[in-house]
Scaffold this active site. Structure first.
Site: not given
Length: 497
Positions: A159, A278
């Protein structure tokens, strides 16, 4: 009542990759007993191929060390803990999906950290030392586990589009990290599959487009594109807990399609696999929805369609041993895991279990809509039906079969028959349940099994399914062969007075 005729000649595209990968808290937690108990339980009943988590290079795993000798700074590596962790994984039949991060403190260019366990999220102060560390680890893993290590997927960072996970969310700096890492790995062993940019939510379109433009310009060809997928609005924090409203599932599917469209708009990258490394509903480890039956029903719909535009998808996470916001305060605390402490399966666990059973049954999909998916082998069927609504639903399916008797077996998870959260609440919400209380709660955490005998006539069998609100049901319909013992009459047994 909704009536549906299932056409056995249908062939519907359905990529059921439910067991490819699952997420975990930071890798260092795999050194704890409870963590391994939960993973063993998940692997025994579902069996994932890969596991992905943060903290591979964080200081609690203790791989990277600098020391000074004769006035010269030197580097050494310590694989004691990572060997112990990966040995445990392989013993349980699961392999690492290698997320490269976070930064060892001695190699970090800054002091910014994230989470209770302080993972450093700044770029390396020396990119050569970073890539040397990565390659040294891969070389060590191949020496320990053999050539199969080259089949373990690799993702560069986590991220970077969020400033908490990558200093200032510096896109240019992340692209440098990706390039240096990608080239070093491919130069070492081109068989490794390396992906990125592992983004989540914020400016996803901008990041995916810019990443692919960068790769095109630099002549890089990632093996896959990685991104994350969460499906709730901004949560409301009350005390320790986050309360979130689910987003419209069609909107979220459209967002996934937009990434597929961006990738396919580049001739160089058209058709490149996309991995959701995810996904879940809430994106916080105190997201109370994770413990509910609604979560299980919502994810049943997600799992029926995530494979449409993504080659792989990894649920975040398998268990509740997780410390991003500190050590959990209570048994049911909204943790990401599909399994709570004490190996108590949450309703969501069974959604994944049902999809794994569907995959084992067969891969010929003959029916799929917003509330069900059905597969077929020979003249037998298996399917999953879910209900995200606030009202109960009733559905009747007509199946094409051979004449004769068929056995219908159902496994149901809903708020009445499989709801450990409610039992925990009703007995007083013990934060730290005793062994006896844990067993009691676990006894309320299993699907309700039902059965019936259907008589097929004119090559048709009709089955009715009543699914309560927030329920998920798995069923199989298969040929029944009766083999009673001499003198045994079931009807007489159950009617005897």
């Amino acid at each position: 009542m909704t009536r549906i005729k299932v056409d056995s000649s249908n062939r519907i595209s359905f990529n059921n990759n439910v067991d490819y990968c699952v997420g975990t808290g930071r890798l260092g937690l795999a050194l704890t007993k409870e963590y391994l108990k939960e993973l063993e339980y998940v692997q025994k009943l579902i069996g994932f191929s890969f596991i992905r988590g943060h903290g591979l290079f964080s200081d609690d795993v203790s791989i990277y060390h600098e020391y000074e000798e004769d006035g010269v700074t030197k580097v050494e590596y310590n694989y004691t803990y990572i060997d112990r962790i990966f040995d445990s994984f392989l013993k349980l039949g699961i392999r690492p999906y290698l997320e490269l991060g976070f930064m060892p403190e001695q190699l970090a260019s800054g002091t910014q950290t994230i989470f209770y366990w302080k993972g450093n999220t700044t770029p390396p102060k020396d990119y050569k030392k970073w890539t040397d560390m990565v390659i040294a680890l891969l070389e060590h893993l191949k020496g320990r586990y053999g050539d199969e290590v080259s089949s373990w997927p690799i993702e560069v960072w986590n991220e970077p589009n969020l400033p908490g996970f990558w200093y200032k969310a510096d896109m240019e700096e992340y692209f440098k990290l990706f390039k240096e890492t990608f080239l070093a790995i491919k130069n070492y062993d081109s068989r490794f599959k390396v992906g990125g940019p592992a983004i989540c939510g914020v400016k996803d379109k901008e990041w995916i487009e810019a990443f692919l433009e960068f790769c095109k310009k630099e002549g890089l060809h990632p093996d896959n594109i990685t991104r994350h997928h969460y499906t709730v609005e901004m949560p409301e924090r009350i005390g320790h807990y986050d309360y979130s409203k689910l987003e419209d599932s069609e909107m979220r599917f459209a967002n996934l399609q937009s990434t597929r469209d961006i990738v396919d708009s580049f001739d160089e990258f058209k058709g490149m696999p996309i991995h959701l490394t995810e996904f879940s509903t809430s994106y916080t480890p105190r997201g109370v929805i994770h413990d509910t039956n609604l979560n299980a029903a919502y994810l049943a719909r997600q799992l029926s369609r995530l494979g449409d535009v993504n080659e792989a998808y990894s649920y975040w996470t398998f268990g509740d041993v997780f410390e991003e916001q500190g050590v959990p305060n209570s048994l049911f605390h909204g943790g990401f895991g599909m399994v709570a402490a004490g190996n108590i399966p949450k309703p969501t666990f069974w959604t994944f279990y049902f999809y794994k059973q569907l995959k084992l049954f067969g891969d010929t999909c003959v029916y799929r809509d917003d509330n069900s998916v059905i597969v077929k082998r020979a003249d037998e069927y298996a399917g999953i039906i879910w209900n995200m609504d606030e009202e109960d639903i009733s559905r009747e399916y007509e199946f094409e079969v051979f004449d004769g008797q068929y056995k219908l077996v159902t496994k149901t998870v809903d708020e009445d028959c499989c709801n450990p959260l409610k039992l925990w609440h009703d007995i007083g919400e013990p934060a730290y349940p005793t062994a006896e209380e844990t067993q009691l709660i676990k006894s309320a955490a299993n699907p309700l099994v039902g059965s019936d005998v259907l008589e097929a006539t004119s090559s048709k069998a009709t089955a009715k399914f009543d699914v309560k609100k927030h329920g998920v049901m798995y069923f199989t319909l298969s040929k029944r062969t009766a083999t009673p013992d001499r003198g045994y009459d079931y009807e007489k047994v159950v009617s005897f007075h």
